[in-house]
Enzyme design. Structure first.
Site, PDB file in Angstrom:
ATOM      1  CD1 TRP A 324     -55.025 -70.371 116.333  1.00  0.00           C
ATOM      2  CD2 TRP A 324     -56.689 -70.359 117.808  1.00  0.00           C
ATOM      3  NE1 TRP A 324     -55.533 -69.094 116.380  1.00  0.00           N
ATOM      4  CE2 TRP A 324     -56.561 -69.061 117.281  1.00  0.00           C
ATOM      5  CE3 TRP A 324     -57.676 -70.596 118.767  1.00  0.00           C
ATOM      6  CZ2 TRP A 324     -57.374 -68.005 117.674  1.00  0.00           C
ATOM      7  CZ3 TRP A 324     -58.491 -69.545 119.166  1.00  0.00           C
ATOM      8  CH2 TRP A 324     -58.333 -68.271 118.609  1.00  0.00           C
ATOM      9  CG  HIS A 325     -58.444 -72.740 121.791  1.00  0.00           C
ATOM     10  ND1 HIS A 325     -58.758 -73.502 120.699  1.00  0.00           N
ATOM     11  CD2 HIS A 325     -59.482 -71.888 121.970  1.00  0.00           C
ATOM     12  CE1 HIS A 325     -59.949 -73.140 120.258  1.00  0.00           C
ATOM     13  NE2 HIS A 325     -60.409 -72.160 120.997  1.00  0.00           N
ATOM     14  N   GLY A 326     -53.859 -72.722 122.816  1.00  0.00           N
ATOM     15  CA  GLY A 326     -52.775 -72.517 123.767  1.00  0.00           C
ATOM     16  C   GLY A 326     -51.775 -73.653 123.738  1.00  0.00           C
TER      17      GLY A 326
END
Lengths: 468, 344
Positions: A324-326
């Site tokens: 989700w962070h990248g």
């Protein structure tokens, strides 16, 4: 526009002033909605269309869901919402990543495939507002909230500028009732909101950007040139940087919302005082960890079933949380490390029933902090090589320290931070500030403001979580 | 409580401004990335009317844009970047079909063939469309940049690119009187007042830097030590010169093909800095060959009667008192040789 900018200061003064002038709640809400879209459009106007499209889609689907009793049709509507939101996220955030990985897989099979340069730009805040919006349709599907909210109220929930681009990830059921009921913030709420804004900016401008970031940037730019002391300083400094950066943003968001009479939940609760990893995730980025728990981990089965099944659910949740962070395998690795630690902790807890004593707790706190700090290495490193070199640098004793004062300041800064968090582990920030006398409060306010002024003028850095 | 805090902060900031004012500090313009991007956009927008200055600090300190405007009838655009090589910027101008003006290129022997650095970064950022459609794509960043610049250029605490902490710690508290020898102008030119620096240490430092060595500039033997080192210098290798010149020549040809013009200017140097340049880069092997390979016009300050009398106090740059006169002389040469478009 970032909170630590002159432009935002002007924007806030204007919106806040108009908000107080306008006589009724409906007009004030419209003002906040327009202001929120202006705030988002200021980053990049074309992406306003995307925000609006996502909002319209989920509001409409939720309305249909709320009026429908046929389970198959309801599942279909929920699937449409999931596909819409995750499709949007997938295309904009993971499009290039998927193509590159396809090409790498095909090349392993001997197929020379070169994906076209898609050049997709990531719309700011997309991960936050799609998750906020998605939680609404899922809650309506589960009948945990109704779907008869006015469109303008729903649009304000999704776009309300304090949380729009970097959270906290809000739930519709927490915010929509606040938006629906007329409210005017009290003098105390505005005062405390401004104090939080001020302290949040201090965390960002002074602690994250001035104290920790230079040490982190220097070492992560050329990790092979630094020895053990400097590398440890940088790795520890990043623990400080990301905490003060993101907690600073969250405090600003909570404070700003409070100035308009809206209460946001806490997003951080002394995370570096955590006793173990499950405790850490109850204290770090709380709005994301509870989102993942409620909408991913529990639907997967949670801790029901065998230990291995629960472990699988945990790993899957943390791997996806990392992603989700990248769009990078390093974020997946970071999530995997946390999943592994959580799983190990659960296994240990099952075998050792006795609670540790005070000294044992301190030791676990310290170990948790060091382990969390080490997991930040792949999180911060731009590529695998850098991550490997930084990790190797932790044991590279042949090079003398070069960072001197900044390195020492980072060490002292993180030591004070951890000590402060341990001492305030079970107290919230508001209670702590309230316990200070007025003279201490004034001294703290002046110190924060003076430090922000003195450290102003350098390169302006966006908040780290904006990129997610 | 917070309001009282803000009030005290504002009073503190005002006191710092007053203190700095009393010490002689004045607000200065910021040579920011955004300002360069703005000038780069002007270079394209002005078309044939632009007189574009590409290079490094010798142009920034040595050319007076008001004089150039008056004497040439063209609109000067300062694209020189302190401490950088001009070639990446020239390549960017060559790639931009809207650039059709006259370009003065700050020729500096050791910088020929150099790519990368801040000049490359600036040009690439411009090429990515940073300034062309910025207002549409990133309005907040653009407005914030303008606001920050406006604010910082009016406060003494930010003079010379300092921040309030530096101003307090290094200027106001120890009561160090202003010695702002370098002042950036809003047009990106810089004024150097060498009466405000410690001589000869400042000069020795520049010589040592040109040599690429470090010495103790306060030593009584500094001058003889430097002279000894300069005396040992041998000509630099010129193996890459032809290739580099041809690359530059390609860029120049493209600009000439659409009606533009590129003129290479070697600025004055003095004392041991000049000695270093002459020993390392003999004019026939470098300057003359470079011009031949590029096929462009050049003006060398050491070869023009009107330009030879100018001395550089630090060996490398003109003082603010000389720049106006030097620029007039240079403009006269450009006019006499018909290097400025007619009718301008």
């Amino acid at each position: 526009m970032v909170f630590n900018s002159y432009l935002f200061l002007l924007f806030f003064v204007l919106v806040f002033g108009l908000y107080w002038i306008l006589p009724d709640w409906g007009k004030r809400k419209r003002l906040l909605l327009v202001a929120s879209y202006v705030f988002y459009g200021a980053w990049s106007p074309p992406y306003v269309v995307l925000l609006l499209a996502s909002t319209v889609l989920d509001w409409w689907l939720a309305r249909l869901l709320g009026r429908c009793d046929d389970p198959r049709r309801r599942r279909l509507l929920l699937t449409a919402s999931l596909a819409g939101n995750l499709g949007l996220l997938g295309y904009f955030k993971y499009g290039d990543f998927l193509l590159d990985n396809c090409a790498a897989l095909l090349s392993l099979a001997g197929v020379d495939y070169r994906p076209p340069e898609a050049g997709i730009l990531l719309p700011i805040g997309i991960s936050f507002y799609t998750f906020a919006s998605l939680s609404y349709t899922i809650d309506v599907y589960r009948r945990e909230t109704h779907a008869e909210w006015k469109f303008s109220d729903y649009a304000l929930f999704v776009s309300f500028f304090p949380h729009l681009v970097a959270g906290p990830i809000l739930r519709a059921r927490a915010l929509l009732p606040q938006i629906a009921v007329p409210r005017r913030p009290t003098f105390n709420e505005v005062g405390w909101g401004l104090a939080l804004l001020c302290f949040g900016l201090f965390c960002k401008v002074v602690m994250a950007d001035a104290l920790f970031a230079p040490v982190v940037d220097a070492v992560y730019a050329k990790p092979a040139q630094f020895g053990m002391e400097d590398t440890w300083a940088a790795v520890l400094a990043f623990s400080g940087q990301i905490y003060f950066d993101f907690n600073g943003y969250s405090l600003c968001a909570i404070g700003l919302a409070l100035c308009f009479g809206i209460a946001f939940p806490d997003n951080f609760r002394q995370p570096y005082a955590a006793i173990g990893f499950s405790d850490f995730w109850r204290r770090w980025h709380i709005s994301l960890s509870t989102w993942l728990r409620d909408y991913l981990y529990i639907p997967l089965g949670g801790n029901r079933g065998s230990l291995w099944r629960a472990g699988r659910n945990l790993m899957l949740t943390m791997l996806l949380g990392g992603l989700w962070h990248g769009a990078s395998w390093l974020f997946v690795l970071w999530g995997g490390m946390h999943g592994l630690f959580l799983w190990t902790e659960r296994l240990v807890r099952q075998r050792i029933a006795a609670a540790p004593g005070a000294a044992g707790q301190r030791l676990i706190q310290l170990l948790t902090f060091v382990a969390v700090t080490l997991t930040w290495i792949p999180f911060r490193a731009p590529d695998v090589d850098t991550a490997t070199q930084v990790a190797a640098g932790l044991f590279r004793s042949e090079l003398p320290p070069m960072l001197d004062l900044p390195g020492l300041a980072a060490f002292i800064g993180i030591a004070i931070t951890v000590g402060w968090q341990i001492s305030l582990r079970d107290r919230n920030f508001e209670a702590t500030v309230a316990s200070w006398g007025r003279a201490v409060q004034l001294a703290m306010a002046i110190s924060c403001l003076a430090a922000m002024y003195l450290f102003s003028g350098g390169e302006q850095r966006a908040f780290i979580y904006f990129q997610f | 409580m917070l309001a009282v805090g803000v009030l005290i902060l504002l009073m503190g900031a005002a006191l710092l401004e007053l203190r700095l004012d009393a010490l002689g500090y004045r607000p200065t313009a910021l040579d920011s990335r955004q300002r360069w991007q703005h000038e780069r956009a002007r270079a394209a927008a002005l078309g044939k009317d632009a007189l574009i200055l590409v290079g490094a600090s010798r142009f920034q300190l040595g050319l007076d844009l008001d004089v150039l405007r008056r004497e040439t009838g063209l609109e000067p655009v300062q694209l020189a970047l302190d401490g950088s090589a001009g070639e990446p910027v020239l390549a960017g101008l060559a790639n931009d079909p809207r650039v059709r003006g006259t370009i003065l290129f700050d020729y500096y022997d050791h910088a020929i063939g150099m790519r990368g650095g801040v000049a490359e970064e600036m040009e690439q950022a411009y090429g990515r469309g940073v300034s062309r459609i910025d207002l549409w794509r990133h309005p907040a960043a653009l407005i914030e940049g303008a606001l920050t610049t406006w604010m910082h250029e009016r406060l003494r605490a930010y003079a010379d690119g300092a921040d309030p902490l530096t101003s307090l710690h290094r200027r106001a508290l120890p009561a160090v009187p202003a010695r702002q020898y370098l002042t950036t102008q809003p047009d990106r030119s810089r004024l150097a007042d060498y009466t405000l620096v410690d001589m000869p240490e400042f000069y020795y430092r520049r010589v040592a830097r040109t040599l690429g060595e470090t010495i103790d500039v306060r030593s009584p033997h500094a001058e003889s030590d430097l002279a000894h080192r300069v005396g040992r210098l041998v000509p630099a290798e010129d193996t890459g010169l032809v290739d580099a010149a041809r690359r530059v020549g390609d860029d120049v040809a493209r600009i000439h093909a659409r009606g533009g013009r590129v003129i290479f200017v070697a600025m004055p140097s003095s004392g041991m800095v000049r000695e270093i340049e002459m020993r390392r880069y003999p004019r026939e092997r470098f300057w003359t060959r470079f011009l031949t390979e590029v096929g462009a016009t050049g003006i060398h300050a050491a070869q023009e009667n009107a330009l030879v009398g100018y001395a550089c106090p630090d060996g490398s740059h003109l003082d603010l008192r000389e720049r106006g006169s030097f620029t007039r002389s240079l403009a006269a040469i450009l006019r006499q040789r018909g290097l400025i478009p007619s009718g301008s």
